[in-house]
Design an enzyme around this catalytic site. Structure first.
Site, PDB file in Angstrom:
ATOM      1  N   ASN A 179      -1.533  19.622  51.017  1.00 27.63           N
ATOM      2  CA  ASN A 179      -1.668  19.178  49.625  1.00 27.63           C
ATOM      3  C   ASN A 179      -0.606  18.126  49.291  1.00 27.63           C
ATOM      4  O   ASN A 179       0.563  18.283  49.646  1.00 27.63           O
ATOM      5  CB  ASN A 179      -1.482  20.402  48.711  1.00 27.63           C
ATOM      6  CG  ASN A 179      -1.868  20.174  47.267  1.00 27.63           C
ATOM      7  OD1 ASN A 179      -2.982  19.700  46.987  1.00 27.63           O
ATOM      8  ND2 ASN A 179      -0.986  20.493  46.340  1.00 27.63           N
ATOM      9  N   HIS A 215      -2.582  13.951  39.722  1.00 21.72           N
ATOM     10  CA  HIS A 215      -1.836  13.860  38.460  1.00 21.72           C
ATOM     11  C   HIS A 215      -1.835  12.386  38.100  1.00 21.72           C
ATOM     12  O   HIS A 215      -1.106  11.601  38.705  1.00 21.72           O
ATOM     13  CB  HIS A 215      -0.393  14.338  38.641  1.00 21.72           C
ATOM     14  CG  HIS A 215      -0.281  15.796  38.942  1.00 21.72           C
ATOM     15  ND1 HIS A 215      -0.599  16.763  38.008  1.00 21.72           N
ATOM     16  CD2 HIS A 215       0.103  16.460  40.055  1.00 21.72           C
ATOM     17  CE1 HIS A 215      -0.394  17.966  38.550  1.00 21.72           C
ATOM     18  NE2 HIS A 215       0.019  17.816  39.792  1.00 21.72           N
ATOM     19  N   GLU A 245      -5.015  19.442  41.369  1.00 15.82           N
ATOM     20  CA  GLU A 245      -4.086  19.565  40.234  1.00 15.82           C
ATOM     21  C   GLU A 245      -4.349  18.507  39.171  1.00 15.82           C
ATOM     22  O   GLU A 245      -3.425  17.967  38.560  1.00 15.82           O
ATOM     23  CB  GLU A 245      -2.620  19.425  40.718  1.00 15.82           C
ATOM     24  CG  GLU A 245      -2.257  20.355  41.846  1.00 15.82           C
ATOM     25  CD  GLU A 245      -0.780  20.309  42.263  1.00 15.82           C
ATOM     26  OE1 GLU A 245       0.041  19.703  41.524  1.00 15.82           O
ATOM     27  OE2 GLU A 245      -0.456  20.873  43.308  1.00 15.82           O
ATOM     28  N   ASP A 247      -4.667  16.230  36.128  1.00 17.17           N
ATOM     29  CA  ASP A 247      -4.448  16.046  34.693  1.00 17.17           C
ATOM     30  C   ASP A 247      -4.325  14.552  34.434  1.00 17.17           C
ATOM     31  O   ASP A 247      -4.095  13.771  35.365  1.00 17.17           O
ATOM     32  CB  ASP A 247      -3.274  16.870  34.123  1.00 17.17           C
ATOM     33  CG  ASP A 247      -1.985  16.797  34.914  1.00 17.17           C
ATOM     34  OD1 ASP A 247      -1.755  15.801  35.617  1.00 17.17           O
ATOM     35  OD2 ASP A 247      -1.175  17.745  34.793  1.00 17.17           O
TER      36      ASP A 247
HETATM   37  C1  XIL Z   1       4.873  22.503  38.627  1.00 15.60           C
HETATM   38  C2  XIL Z   1       4.583  23.540  37.563  1.00 15.60           C
HETATM   39  O1  XIL Z   1       3.511  23.108  36.769  1.00 15.60           O
HETATM   40  C3  XIL Z   1       5.808  23.788  36.708  1.00 15.60           C
HETATM   41  O2  XIL Z   1       5.574  24.855  35.804  1.00 15.60           O
HETATM   42  C4  XIL Z   1       6.995  24.114  37.600  1.00 15.60           C
HETATM   43  O3  XIL Z   1       8.158  24.202  36.830  1.00 15.60           O
HETATM   44  C5  XIL Z   1       7.177  23.065  38.674  1.00 15.60           C
HETATM   45  O4  XIL Z   1       5.974  22.884  39.398  1.00 15.60           O
HETATM   46  N1  XIL Z   1       2.943  19.302  42.090  1.00 15.60           N
HETATM   47  C6  XIL Z   1       2.727  20.591  42.513  1.00 15.60           C
HETATM   48  C7  XIL Z   1       2.889  21.706  41.565  1.00 15.60           C
HETATM   49  O5  XIL Z   1       2.316  20.798  43.659  1.00 15.60           O
HETATM   50  O6  XIL Z   1       3.325  22.886  42.183  1.00 15.60           O
HETATM   51  C8  XIL Z   1       3.806  21.354  40.424  1.00 15.60           C
HETATM   52  O7  XIL Z   1       3.774  22.419  39.485  1.00 15.60           O
HETATM   53  C9  XIL Z   1       3.390  20.042  39.788  1.00 15.60           C
HETATM   54  C10 XIL Z   1       3.454  18.925  40.800  1.00 15.60           C
END
Ligand code: XIL
Length: 327
Positions: A179, A215, A245, A247
């Site tokens: 990932n 993201h 993930e 957003d």
């Molecule tokens: C983030 C979480 O959303 C937060 O709550 C935590 O403090 C830190 O991690 N990439 C990833 C995720 O793979 O695990 C991250 O999640 C966001 C970025």
């Protein structure tokens, strides 16, 4: 009242199911147990869940001889009770590590059995209950070079292959993913991810897929055609892809105009996934603007998810439904 989802039976979940795909969200145990509308919305709209933090090393393994699974267990139980599958996130990452580990001054020979035990214990506990694991998260930097992490420094790049082999042994049924972020479209990072997993396939390392985090920003999101090309070349390696993930963060006030553009980005990315046979899952990093990592990590940015802070569907929600309904 605003077109409340669920009333017509038209949900993200029902349409995704009809197309044979998973649609998911990252979840936190606090609101899951504390806010009924959080749990209701999840159960209605999604058929896949990812614990946002509960399975990270620092949460499951707070001291050398102690593991804690309370939060992860609650999320897995909720998923099972509602007929959802779980993505495990994540076994090997450079963040959310416990102090006993990072301050332990372990040698390579000491660290290898620690990592082996960790993977065996965590994956083994959820054997048959977690259908896909992000075995390694973010091993590469934004430039595509190896990230000089805690794991890399002590073990060297072999930590990636070893983690996958150990995860496979612990649960032969779970699909194993690499990932990372920033490799959704084409470019240096995407090429580096491709080369990493291509090498793993050549070496016979048990990897089943790539997680593309997605993201993205309202003013900077990958070209759909490039994402399609990226999914395609991973498919040619025999690999699945999960969007893991997603957003779409907005800077400043979330005006109607911005929410409309945000909706198009969500729709475009979901369409690309649906058009690719190997893109089996599409997961958001949360689902409501009430609980999102964005405002804390990117001050001045927010409103990144398909539901607003009152759990009302945003234009993005309706765009996602449209994408799922369109053959
Ligand atoms: C983030 C979480 O959303 C937060 O709550 C935590 O403090 C830190 O991690 N990439 C990833 C995720 O793979 O695990 C991250 O999640 C966001 C970025």
């Amino acid at each position: 009242m605003l077109n409340r989802p669920g009333q017509t039976g038209e949900t993200l979940r029902s349409f995704a199911q009809a197309r044979g795909r998973y649609i998911g969200a990252a979840v936190a145990p606090g609101p899951l147990l504390g806010e009924p509308v959080y749990a209701e919305t999840l159960a209605r709209e999604f058929n896949m869940l990812t614990p946002e933090n509960a399975l990270k090393f620092g949460r499951t393994h707070p001291s050398r001889d102690r593991y804690t699974f309370q939060d992860a267990d609650a999320i897995v139980a909720f998923a099972q009770a509602n007929g959802m599958v779980v993505r495990g996130h994540t076994l090997v990452w450079h963040e959310v590590l416990p102090r006993w580990l990072t301050a332990g001054a372990f040698t390579r020979d000491e660290l290898l059995p620690i990592l082996h035990e960790h993977i065996t214990t965590v994956v083994g506990r959820y054997r048959g209950q977690i259908s896909a694991w992000d075995v390694v998260n973010e091993a590469l930097g934004s430039d595509g070079a190896w990230r000089n992490t805690f794991w890399y420094k002590t073990i060297g790049p072999e930590y990636v292959d070893l983690a996958f082999r150990w995860a496979r042994e612990a649960d032969p049924q779970a699909r194993l993913f690499y990932n990372d972020y920033g490799g959704e479209g084409m470019g240096r990072k995407s090429d580096a991810i491709y080369e990493l997993v291509q090498g793993m396939r050549r070496r016979g390392v048990p990897i089943d897929g790539v997680g593309l985090q997605m993201h993205v920003r309202l003013d900077a999101s990958p070209e759909p055609a490039e994402v399609a090309a990226s999914l395609q070349r991973l498919a040619a390696l025999g690999l699945a892809v999960h969007i893991t993930e997603m957003d779409v963060r907005i800077q400043g006030p979330a005006t109607e105009e911005k929410l409309t553009r945000q909706a198009s980005i969500y729709r475009d990315m979901l369409r690309v996934c649906l058009a690719a046979e190997n893109c089996g899952a599409f997961v958001f990093w949360g689902f409501t603007d009430r609980h999102s990592w964005i405002p804390r990590y990117f001050p001045g940015w927010g409103a990144a998810l398909p539901f607003d802070e009152a759990y009302r569907p945003k234009p993005a929600y309706r765009a996602l439904i449209e994408a799922l309904k369109t053959p």
